[in-house]
Design an enzyme around this catalytic site. Structure first.
Site, short mmCIF file in Angstrom:
data_model
loop_
_atom_site.label_atom_id
_atom_site.label_comp_id
_atom_site.label_asym_id
_atom_site.label_seq_id
_atom_site.Cartn_x
_atom_site.Cartn_y
_atom_site.Cartn_z
N GLY A 53 0.77 -1.23 0.00
CA GLY A 53 0.00 0.00 0.00
C GLY A 53 0.81 1.29 0.00
O GLY A 53 0.41 2.28 -0.61
N ASP A 109 0.89 3.63 4.34
CA ASP A 109 -0.18 4.29 3.60
C ASP A 109 -1.24 4.84 4.54
O ASP A 109 -1.67 5.97 4.42
CB ASP A 109 -0.80 3.34 2.54
CG ASP A 109 -1.22 1.99 3.12
OD1 ASP A 109 -1.07 1.77 4.35
OD2 ASP A 109 -1.71 1.16 2.34
N ASP A 112 -4.56 2.73 10.74
CA ASP A 112 -5.98 2.43 10.96
C ASP A 112 -6.16 1.93 12.40
O ASP A 112 -6.19 2.72 13.32
CB ASP A 112 -6.40 1.41 9.89
CG ASP A 112 -7.87 1.10 9.86
OD1 ASP A 112 -8.67 2.03 10.05
OD2 ASP A 112 -8.24 -0.06 9.62
#
Ligand code: IMP
Ligand code: MG
Length: 186
Positions: A53, A109, A112
């Site tokens: 990513g 990237d 989360d």
């Protein structure tokens, strides 16, 4: 300019909504590179890209940093095919070089739940890195399950599944030059 590489309309997809344009991302990545250049003046950090990513962000960020640095790549998996985390992190491809005594900048990237980066922080500390900072293009603070903070954040984003500029949904959309939100499909 990345946005000129594609034919307008080529990526038109009714299920996508643009969240961050290519120009907006380019500007912010340049600012992040300038910040890292200032913060690491006189040092030779190693940028560690978390594949796949972060590959797009990595390639733009490294060119925005004016330092004598090295790069390395690691691939981990914590996600299956869907949009939710399994919570398990595994190294699929390890770094090529040793990192003892190195100043690492982990390039991600998106931050989360924090599971991936907390695993990598622990792993790299155990291997003897001198210092570790995190540069993430995107941050979803609402989703955090373990306490991890990034040192360099491109953009805080809402709790929606985003794709493009390296980020995928089921391995698709990584090649979009912008970041978009997948609309729910009924
Ligand atoms: P974390 O371990 O939950 O922090 O997850 C980090 C990884 O999950 C990122 O490197 C991405 O590969 C993936 N991920 C999390 N949220 C998204 C999203 O909205 N779109 C695409 N990939 C995501
Ligand atoms: Mg990733």
């Amino acid at each position: 300019m990345t946005q000129n590489l594609i034919v307008p309309g080529e990526f038109s997809n009714p299920n996508l909504e643009v969240l961050l344009s290519a120009a907006t991302i380019e500007q912010r990545v340049r600012e992040m590179g300038a910040q890292i250049t200032r913060d690491y003046a006189g040092h030779h950090p190693s940028l560690v890209c978390v594949l796949k990513g972060a590959a797009t962000f990595m390639s733009d960020l490294m060119r925005a940093i004016d330092l004598n640095l090295t790069v390395d790549y690691i691939a981990v998996s914590s996600y299956g095919k869907g949009t939710t985390s399994s919570g398990e992190v595994k190294i699929q491809k390890d770094l090529d070089g040793p990192l003892e005594g190195r100043d690492l900048i982990l390039v991600e990237d998106i931050l989360d739940t924090g599971l991936t980066l907390s695993f990598l922080l622990k792993t790299f500390r155990n291997r003897g890195a001198a210092s570790i900072r995190i540069a993430t293009l995107l941050n979803k603070p609402e989703r955090r399950r373990v306490p991890v903070e990034a040192d360099y954040i491109g953009f805080d984003v809402p709790d929606k599944f985003v794709v493009g500029y390296g980020l995928d949904y089921d391995e698709r959309y990584r090649n979009l030059p912008f970041i978009g939100v997948l609309k729910a499909t009924a």
